[in-house]
Scaffold this active site. Sequence first.
Site, mmCIF file in Angstrom:
data_model
loop_
_atom_site.group_PDB
_atom_site.id
_atom_site.type_symbol
_atom_site.label_atom_id
_atom_site.label_comp_id
_atom_site.label_asym_id
_atom_site.label_seq_id
_atom_site.Cartn_x
_atom_site.Cartn_y
_atom_site.Cartn_z
ATOM 1 N N ARG A 431 0.836 -1.196 0.000
ATOM 2 C CA ARG A 431 0.000 0.000 0.000
ATOM 3 C C ARG A 431 0.874 1.251 0.000
ATOM 4 N NH1 ARG A 431 -1.544 -3.901 3.423
ATOM 5 N NH2 ARG A 431 -3.713 -4.597 3.454
ATOM 6 N N ARG A 539 -22.818 -14.843 -4.250
ATOM 7 C CA ARG A 539 -23.255 -13.613 -4.907
ATOM 8 C C ARG A 539 -22.166 -12.548 -4.881
ATOM 9 N NH1 ARG A 539 -28.828 -11.196 -3.245
ATOM 10 N NH2 ARG A 539 -29.378 -11.601 -5.415
ATOM 11 N N ASP A 555 -31.907 -10.275 -8.175
ATOM 12 C CA ASP A 555 -32.472 -11.605 -7.973
ATOM 13 C C ASP A 555 -33.381 -11.943 -9.146
ATOM 14 O OD1 ASP A 555 -31.178 -12.247 -5.683
ATOM 15 O OD2 ASP A 555 -32.881 -11.915 -4.332
ATOM 16 N N GLU A 556 -33.647 -13.218 -9.319
ATOM 17 C CA GLU A 556 -34.429 -13.655 -10.476
ATOM 18 C C GLU A 556 -35.862 -13.120 -10.447
ATOM 19 O OE1 GLU A 556 -35.222 -17.911 -10.361
ATOM 20 O OE2 GLU A 556 -34.513 -17.926 -8.288
ATOM 21 N N GLU A 643 -26.738 -12.336 3.758
ATOM 22 C CA GLU A 643 -25.699 -11.708 2.940
ATOM 23 C C GLU A 643 -26.021 -10.244 2.660
ATOM 24 O OE1 GLU A 643 -28.622 -13.099 -0.186
ATOM 25 O OE2 GLU A 643 -27.964 -13.686 1.803
ATOM 26 N N ASP A 644 -27.318 -9.907 2.575
ATOM 27 C CA ASP A 644 -27.717 -8.506 2.395
ATOM 28 C C ASP A 644 -27.220 -7.639 3.542
ATOM 29 O OD1 ASP A 644 -29.058 -8.751 0.015
ATOM 30 O OD2 ASP A 644 -30.976 -9.204 0.931
ATOM 31 N N ARG A 691 -32.836 -13.418 10.077
ATOM 32 C CA ARG A 691 -32.265 -12.094 9.815
ATOM 33 C C ARG A 691 -31.952 -11.357 11.121
ATOM 34 N NH1 ARG A 691 -34.287 -8.452 4.789
ATOM 35 N NH2 ARG A 691 -33.419 -9.729 3.110
#
Length: 735
Positions: A431, A539, A555-556, A643-644, A691
């Site tokens: 870095r 994802r 999402d689908e 994951e959200d 959640r």
Amino acid sequence: MQTRKKYIFLTFLASWLLIFFFGGDQLRRFAFFSGRKAEARRNWPRWTDRSLLKNFADPEELQRDGDPSLLSPRERRAAWLSVYKSSGCRMESCFDFSRCERNGFKVFTYPRERDQPISEGYGKILASIQRSRYYTPKAEEACLFILSIDTLDRDHLSAQYVRDVDEKIRGFPLWNGGRNHLIFNLYSGTWPNYTGDLGFDIGQAILAKASFDTESFRPGFDVSIPLFSKDHPQRGGERGWLYRDSVPPKKKYLLVFKGKRYLTGIGSGTRNALHHIHNGKDIISLTTCKHGKDWEKHKDTRCDKDNVDYEKFDYQELLHNSTFCIVPRGRRLGSFRFLEALQAACIPVLLSDGWELPFAEAIDWGKAAVVGSERLLLQIPSAIRCIHPERVLAFQQQTQFLWDAYFSSVDKIVHTTLEIIKDRLSPHRSRSRFLWNTLPGGLLVLPDFSTHPGDFPFYYLQHGSSPPEKFTAFIRVVSQAGSLSQPILRLIQAVSGSQYCAQILVLWSCEKPPPPSGKWPQTTVPLTIIQGRRKLSDRFFPYTAIQTDAVLSLDEHTSLSTSEVDFAFVVWRSFPERIVGFPALSHFWDPEQGRWGYTSKWTNELSIVVTAAAFYHRYYHSLFTEYLPAGLRELVDGLAACEDILMNALVAAATKLPPIKVAQRKQHKDTVPQQAKGAAAAAGSRRFSQRQDCLNQLVDWFGYMPLVSSQLRLDPVLFKDQVSVLRKKYPRLER
């Protein structure tokens, strides 16, 4: 007579010509350096005449050529090594790089013996290492080794002093003369000299030590760490006292100190002289002799008055109400008040000659502290009065950034130490000083992703640039039907119709194989199928197929129009470091349950944007996969829709900013578990409960609640105004 004068003149002229041709270079050099010295005297101190540090660090100031203090860590190490050629150890001579080539940078901690006590502080250090992404339980995979023997306190008068360390470490088969070992130490030496002696031979081990003096410090090999107490938080830690980008009120005091005064012994000279700068108005310097067992035997004529004045002021109140805080040396070079001043946004004025400042290999302390000289104590008040108010604010901002990024918890101190060592293993991927000294800091900027600031989402504004005008649509499919449903087909058509879409990637996470290419719709942009591992964390894996900085996560079953996609992307380009999307949630503290909760009800606040329809920078895929430990990703894979929350928490922890919600044609709202019925009720209730559990487990891992609430929603101009649709850029958003 005239002839004689003529010869004298010619001789004089010839002499000057000879001096000019043969010694002129030396004269010019002498004049140049004299001018430099005179200029330095006129401009002393140097830090008073630098430009304003804008928003923690000025990129031009950090990257300016010609100042060795602004070099990258790699360049600074090279400069150090050229000076300290006789230094005992260097990475090249005392570190086995081959151990790190096989399995990367992995760290192993020795197993703790049953009858071997360790202090609370050392227990926190070991826990931090075991919580890091570099930890391995297998010694054969390790690149770096940490002793289980407590080496923090090497004062032989201390109750925590461990004896016979030499004998113990020689019996370890992995010791190998200390090669590839890291030793932590906070206290060394004892009364009366408090030398750096640890009481055992560290051999070729790297020493991470507090109160490091520059003479014994091995540049580019050892690491100087701050002195912290046993009560320092394991993780998270308290936030700084100055809010980001806020202007603090004018403080009551300019300069303060309140602490012990040593009557005899090392460190007594500096603290005994502090009373000379006390004026009782804007400079408060208070000392007390009343400490130790036999202080009365050595007390002088000032002690009684000093002790009375000392009790008139509260230490915390002085920290809160002062612009500068004196941080003198104690018995050792470092002291606890250094971190206390940083947290309080009280600019440290360091009076500790020969102290190698913590993490100075990476941190530019010239942006956050005033480094004074013990011999020039009386000049300190006049020097700090010369600092421009804008520059003072810049110093205060930087103290808060450094405190939060590297010092607020034991985890951050230990992880910064590991990252500095890791940077040395790959100098070409280390870095830069700019990345270490600018938000979000070196811990959250991964050099394996890039070492160029322009590749990260945090620095567009500072460099005067904007993100590219293309995005990648990333659609996750988990349906078990194995065929293309109508919602997926409509979503692909809507996204491919965007003028900003560069490619579409479909993450196929189904048991059945994806349909053949002939079954997929024809699009104007490339469409690629990626076979997933059927894990929720897939994802956010950094797929090489993602070729743009912007990612549209879908999402689908997501329903969006082309206009919605276009508008959301335009908004994201103005806020590339944030998550920008449609469905939103908010978190709250439940005092009855004593835990955090979330709600999807339509309220005026939001702190989570669901990644089923959201834009973000592709760097967050790398941060999610490589920065977070494997155990946290396994937690995500085991809990539905976790994951959200984790991605939002990670981005908020890095940026200290909330996500942004944009206008939407169709409202999405999670079904409240209590209102659902039958099997759907059970599934909804289970999802809601998971959640909630996920949110609280993430708070426990971070050590604090990283999510940031907001009341901002961005709509297009004339959105839902009673005007002709011909005047609106995104008329379809209102249908």
